[in-house]
Design an enzyme around this catalytic site. Structure first.
Site, mmCIF file in Angstrom:
data_model
loop_
_atom_site.group_PDB
_atom_site.id
_atom_site.type_symbol
_atom_site.label_atom_id
_atom_site.label_comp_id
_atom_site.label_asym_id
_atom_site.label_seq_id
_atom_site.Cartn_x
_atom_site.Cartn_y
_atom_site.Cartn_z
ATOM 1 N N GLY B 133 -12.543 3.431 4.937
ATOM 2 C CA GLY B 133 -11.595 3.063 5.976
ATOM 3 C C GLY B 133 -12.311 2.942 7.299
ATOM 4 N N SER B 134 -12.265 4.037 8.091
ATOM 5 C CA SER B 134 -12.977 4.038 9.368
ATOM 6 C C SER B 134 -14.479 3.809 9.148
ATOM 7 C CB SER B 134 -12.759 5.375 10.086
ATOM 8 O OG SER B 134 -11.392 5.509 10.432
ATOM 9 N N GLY B 340 19.872 9.664 22.302
ATOM 10 C CA GLY B 340 20.548 10.798 21.679
ATOM 11 C C GLY B 340 20.719 10.552 20.191
ATOM 12 N N GLY B 341 21.871 10.949 19.662
ATOM 13 C CA GLY B 341 22.144 10.755 18.233
ATOM 14 C C GLY B 341 22.033 9.297 17.824
ATOM 15 N N GLU B 364 -6.507 -1.675 12.703
ATOM 16 C CA GLU B 364 -7.618 -2.324 13.411
ATOM 17 C C GLU B 364 -8.458 -1.296 14.154
ATOM 18 O OE1 GLU B 364 -6.890 -6.150 15.104
ATOM 19 O OE2 GLU B 364 -5.543 -6.693 13.477
#
Lengths: 261, 381
Positions: B133-134, B340-341, B364
């Site tokens: 990956g990296s 909020g909710g 990326e």
């Protein structure tokens, strides 16, 4: 396929205050100065109709507009959709012109820029909504008029349209040259492509004054005036029907009453 | 409040206007449907090509728009404002096309770039693998010469639109271990032995399909190798420098959308007899959000201006990607909080904004890798 005769088409376009913004009044008139303007969405159908005929038959689409210098934006918009050139009539004497005056001036511009095989206008503007301009224009130009066009096809030397009526439509045919006014359902206006926008900047636009059209300020005296403006009656709430199992039948009855089915 | 257009030139304003009109008319209405179904908005990509918006930063002779990268990013920000998943797909497409334009032969530019720039084709980019990956230079997919072709074998991960794209810029090993043994290939859709093996189920970006790809003796002609053998890692990194600006612009577009939705909500929502945003505590949050967005916008546009001027912009691109996507995360978290909710339920877009922002901090180059890139530029290797 047989090569059809190219059509020289004029499309009337109008620069109006953006109808998506809340309108403001300036006395008895719609406020225009300093308000964000757009090409009348109703006129986009006219431009699209012109472009489709041009694509089918060959020829050229010329946009004709009357308005202050800023109305050039509406002309550019139509050019970026694909029209070939434009004419804008601007004159201080035209401020506050009514529909009849507009028709007279557009007729003079069309006569000067023409001859055209076909003149296209929207049924009505999305600001003034008088709906009288196209018919007046046809009379000034001495052309047969085919109004409320909901679909059309061009043919060699003639045009055939479906004309919207309350019950359905009439099929109307006319020799060319002629004038048609198109409804909002006649086609689906294209977006201006990015390349179209870039190209529009280089397309020719003639800017004419009244003198260029050999008209004087006496020819454009406004006879029509608005005497009163009131609020439209609020729409009544619709009928609410609880569905007890007969909902579908009630809907069918309602549509029959409205002569939709 | 839409992004400040005052200092843009007429062409840029016209471009943003066109993208906005397209998004309002064609994109905005279908966002929730595509996201809920996890479906790629293929018709929108086709339409984007028709409008001449799929190849903005590429030369007109190859069917592109002939615009600066700065102008292209204005379009990406506007797309992301309306539908992030769609903007991501366009940004990845541009990254692929960039590599062809920058490293391709004349023949490859004519054949491939012209199709990508005109929107006839869409491109994808494939570097990551399950074990790489990296540390991208450790990739293990192989490409072995066989006559006038290469046979590719292995598996790839996290490929945006890998199964939808017409061509995938794919890195594979042609030589020894390490960065110098990697080459870049343009693998066409429909190549025998090349297929999307699994579409990932993701937290966000649900309308941007992410694929595991398998390569089983996939034959790629030598004419579709991009650059010389061994140049693949360099091509991959240069493409990412460029692509990072796209992701940064995506972050700002997304953050602006979250702020605007929050402004609407907090002015309509009344508690204790007045709009929620009449409270100074809320206003201070909104003020910080707006300020961070504007700072991020300036940062990515500065990096883009350096790129357009032909200056080195790698560090600034990493800074922009890091900052703009972190801003997107903070702003979208606050957007949920201020709803909020209502911020926690799918009826409002705030929760989607927050889920979508997370992906931007990862792709990326994770934001830790961005810091690594910036740090190495500051201190030397």
């Amino acid at each position: 396929m047989e090569r059809k005769k190219a059509l020289n088409i004029a499309v009337c376009v109008k620069h109006i205050p953006d109808p998506n913004l809340p309108g403001e009044l300036d006395g008895q008139r719609l406020k225009r100065a300093g308000v964000q303007g757009v090409l009348d969405p109703g006129d986009e159908f006219g431009v699209e109709a012109g472009l489709q005929l041009k694509e089918a038959h060959g020829g050229e689409v010329t946009l004709i507009s009357m308005g202050p210098a800023v109305a050039l934006e509406a002309v550019r918009r139509g050019l970026s959709m694909g029209a070939d050139k434009g004419v804008l009539v601007s004159d201080d004497a035209l401020a506050g012109a009514d529909a009849l005056t507009t028709a007279r001036v557009l007729a003079a511009a069309i006569a000067k820029a023409g001859p055209f095989d076909l003149v296209i206008a929207g049924v009505e503007s999305t600001d003034g909504y008088t709906g009288t301009m196209p018919s007046s224009l046809a009379e000034f130009l001495g052309l047969p008029q085919l109004t409320f066009v909901k679909s059309l096809e061009g043919a060699e030397g003639s045009i055939r349209v479906n004309r919207q009526t309350v019950e359905g439509y009439h099929v109307v045919e006319s020799p060319l040259p002629a004038l048609i006014s198109v409804t909002a359902g006649v086609n689906e206006p294209r977006y201006a492509s990015f390349k179209g926008i870039m190209a529009a900047k280089k397309k020719p636009v003639e800017q004419w004054s009244l003198a260029d059209l050999e008209l004087s300020s006496d020819d454009v005296t406004v006879n029509q005036s608005v005497t009163n403006i009131g609020k439209a009656e609020e729409r009544q709430a619709g009928e609410v029907v609880e569905d007890d199992g007969s909902g579908a039948a009630r809907i069918a009855d309602f549509l029959k009453e409205a002569k939709v089915i | 409040m839409p992004a400040d257009l005052r200092l843009l030139d007429d062409d840029q304003r016209a471009l943003v206007g066109l993208v906005r009109e397209f998004c309002t008319g064609e994109v905005a209405g279908s966002v929730e449907d595509y996201e809920r179904r996890g479906e790629d908005p293929a018709p929108l990509y086709a339409k984007l090509g028709e409008l001449g918006l799929s190849g903005l930063p590429f030369p007109e002779e190859y069917g592109g728009g002939g615009q600066t990268y700065s102008s292209y990013l204005l379009a990406i920000e506007e797309l992301a404002y309306h539908h992030l998943s769609f903007a991501i797909g366009v940004s990845v497409h541009t990254l692929c096309a960039f590599a062809v334009g920058e490293f391709g032969t004349d023949a490859q530019r004519k054949e491939v770039l012209s199709k990508l720039a005109s929107g006839e084709w869409y491109g994808a980019y494939s570097l990551s693998e399950s074990g790489s990956g990296s540390d991208a230079a450790s990739l293990s997919t192989t490409a072995v010469r066989a006559g006038g072709s290469y046979l590719l074998n292995g598996g790839k991960l996290w490929c945006t639109r890998g199964n939808e794209a017409d061509v995938v810029l794919l890195m594979a090993r042609t030589g020894d271990a390490g960065a110098k043994g990697i080459s870049a290939f343009l693998v066409a859709k429909g190549t025998a032995g090349f297929a999307g093996a699994k579409k990932e189920e993701k937290m966000g970006w649900r309308a941007s399909p992410t694929w595991q790809l398998t390569l089983d003796d996939a034959e790629v002609p030598e004419s579709r190798r991009l650059g010389e053998e061994g140049m693949g890692f360099r091509i991959a990194m240069a493409s990412l420098d460029s692509g990072r600006l796209g992701i940064a612009a995506c972050g700002i577009g997304l953050a602006q959308a979250a702020l605007d939705a929050t402004l609407d909500f907090t002015s309509e929502r009344e508690q204790f007899g007045r709009p929620v945003n009449a409270n100074q505590g809320v206003q201070f949050m909104l003020a910080d959000m707006a300020t961070e967005i504007e700072a991020g916008r300036r940062l990515y546009r500065h990096a883009a201006a350096l790129r357009d001027a032909g200056e080195d912009y790698g560090m600034q691109a990493a800074q922009a990607k890091l900052f703009c996507t972190d801003v997107a995360m903070r702003i979208t978290i606050d957007a949920v909080q201020l709803h909020g909710g209502y911020g926690y339920v799918t009826e409002y877009p705030a929760e989607r904004f927050m889920r979508d922002a997370k992906g931007l901090q990862i792709v990326e180059g994770t934001n830790q890798i961005q810091r690594f890139v910036i740090g190495r530029r500051l201190t030397g290797p």
